[in-house]
Motif scaffolding. Structure first.
Motif, short mmCIF file in Angstrom:
data_model
loop_
_atom_site.label_atom_id
_atom_site.label_comp_id
_atom_site.label_asym_id
_atom_site.label_seq_id
_atom_site.Cartn_x
_atom_site.Cartn_y
_atom_site.Cartn_z
N ALA A 83 0.83 -1.21 0.00
CA ALA A 83 0.00 0.00 0.00
C ALA A 83 0.87 1.26 0.00
O ALA A 83 0.39 2.35 -0.32
CB ALA A 83 -0.93 0.00 1.21
N ASN A 84 2.15 1.10 0.35
CA ASN A 84 3.08 2.22 0.43
C ASN A 84 4.43 1.85 -0.16
O ASN A 84 5.47 1.99 0.50
CB ASN A 84 3.26 2.65 1.89
CG ASN A 84 1.97 3.13 2.50
OD1 ASN A 84 1.45 4.15 2.08
ND2 ASN A 84 1.44 2.39 3.45
N VAL A 85 4.42 1.37 -1.40
CA VAL A 85 5.68 0.96 -2.04
C VAL A 85 6.61 2.17 -2.15
O VAL A 85 6.18 3.27 -2.51
CB VAL A 85 5.41 0.36 -3.44
CG1 VAL A 85 6.72 0.00 -4.12
CG2 VAL A 85 4.51 -0.86 -3.32
N TRP A 86 7.88 1.96 -1.83
CA TRP A 86 8.85 3.04 -1.88
C TRP A 86 8.97 3.58 -3.30
O TRP A 86 9.02 2.81 -4.27
CB TRP A 86 10.21 2.56 -1.43
CG TRP A 86 10.26 1.92 -0.08
CD1 TRP A 86 9.36 2.06 0.94
CD2 TRP A 86 11.26 1.03 0.38
NE1 TRP A 86 9.76 1.32 2.01
CE2 TRP A 86 10.93 0.68 1.71
CE3 TRP A 86 12.42 0.50 -0.18
CZ2 TRP A 86 11.71 -0.18 2.47
CZ3 TRP A 86 13.20 -0.34 0.57
CH2 TRP A 86 12.85 -0.68 1.88
N PRO A 87 9.07 4.89 -3.46
CA PRO A 87 9.24 5.48 -4.80
C PRO A 87 10.44 4.92 -5.57
O PRO A 87 10.37 4.74 -6.78
CB PRO A 87 9.41 6.98 -4.51
CG PRO A 87 8.71 7.18 -3.20
CD PRO A 87 8.95 5.91 -2.42
N ASP A 88 11.54 4.62 -4.87
CA ASP A 88 12.71 4.05 -5.54
C ASP A 88 12.40 2.70 -6.17
O ASP A 88 12.94 2.36 -7.23
CB ASP A 88 13.87 3.88 -4.55
CG ASP A 88 14.49 5.19 -4.11
OD1 ASP A 88 14.26 6.22 -4.78
OD2 ASP A 88 15.19 5.19 -3.08
N ILE A 89 11.54 1.93 -5.54
CA ILE A 89 11.16 0.62 -6.08
C ILE A 89 10.32 0.80 -7.33
O ILE A 89 10.54 0.13 -8.35
CB ILE A 89 10.41 -0.22 -5.02
CG1 ILE A 89 11.30 -0.46 -3.79
CG2 ILE A 89 9.89 -1.53 -5.61
CD1 ILE A 89 12.63 -1.12 -4.07
N LEU A 90 9.36 1.70 -7.26
CA LEU A 90 8.52 1.97 -8.43
C LEU A 90 9.35 2.48 -9.60
O LEU A 90 9.14 2.08 -10.76
CB LEU A 90 7.41 2.95 -8.07
CG LEU A 90 6.45 2.49 -6.98
CD1 LEU A 90 5.47 3.60 -6.62
CD2 LEU A 90 5.72 1.22 -7.41
N ASP A 91 10.32 3.34 -9.31
CA ASP A 91 11.20 3.87 -10.34
C ASP A 91 12.04 2.76 -10.96
O ASP A 91 12.21 2.70 -12.18
CB ASP A 91 12.09 4.97 -9.76
CG ASP A 91 12.94 5.64 -10.80
OD1 ASP A 91 12.38 6.11 -11.82
OD2 ASP A 91 14.17 5.69 -10.62
N GLN A 92 12.55 1.87 -10.13
CA GLN A 92 13.37 0.76 -10.64
C GLN A 92 12.55 -0.15 -11.54
O GLN A 92 13.02 -0.60 -12.58
CB GLN A 92 13.97 -0.03 -9.47
CG GLN A 92 14.91 -1.13 -9.89
CD GLN A 92 16.17 -0.61 -10.55
OE1 GLN A 92 16.60 0.50 -10.35
NE2 GLN A 92 16.78 -1.44 -11.37
N ILE A 93 11.32 -0.43 -11.16
CA ILE A 93 10.44 -1.26 -11.99
C ILE A 93 10.30 -0.61 -13.37
O ILE A 93 10.44 -1.28 -14.40
CB ILE A 93 9.07 -1.45 -11.31
CG1 ILE A 93 9.21 -2.37 -10.09
CG2 ILE A 93 8.04 -2.01 -12.29
CD1 ILE A 93 7.99 -2.41 -9.20
#
Length: 109
Positions: free
Chosen positions: A23-33
């Motif tokens: 519900a609160n995925v880190w922005p760095d993870i979303l960017d890496q994806i």
């Protein structure tokens, strides 16, 4: 574009934690994806079987290289330290395989 899907188990006592993390995925993870050419990524939960189903669309040219890039990312490794203990690989998974890739057998647009 290539559609891809995967499955793994989830420990019943970890479902709430897994939902909270996602519900609160880190922005760095979303960017890496996104940097690894993955779009339209979703994870679904099936209870009471306690299965996680992941789906995404791959828009790159070398999935193995992009997957290796993601696996080498320090923030992704940190994220997986939190999420992997929530999961239970499928019974016939290869050693170290957290998620099992699925074969697409039907698609309709």
């Amino acid at each position: 574009m290539q559609r891809m899907a995967m499955v793994t188990g989830i420990k019943p006592e970890k479902i709430a934690e897994y939902k909270r993390l996602h519900a609160n995925v880190w922005p760095d993870i979303l960017d890496q994806i996104s940097q690894c050419n993955i779009r339209n990524y979703s994870i679904y939960l099936r209870e009471p079987e306690n299965l996680l189903f992941g789906y995404w669309e791959y828009h790159g040219n070398d999935f193995a290289a992009d997957a290796a890039k993601m696996a080498a990312d320090p923030k992704t490794k940190e994220w997986w330290v939190l999420t992997d203990p929530c999961q239970t690989p499928m019974p016939n998974s290869a050693y170290g395989e957290q998620w099992s890739m699925l074969e697409e057998v039907f698609h309709h647009d």
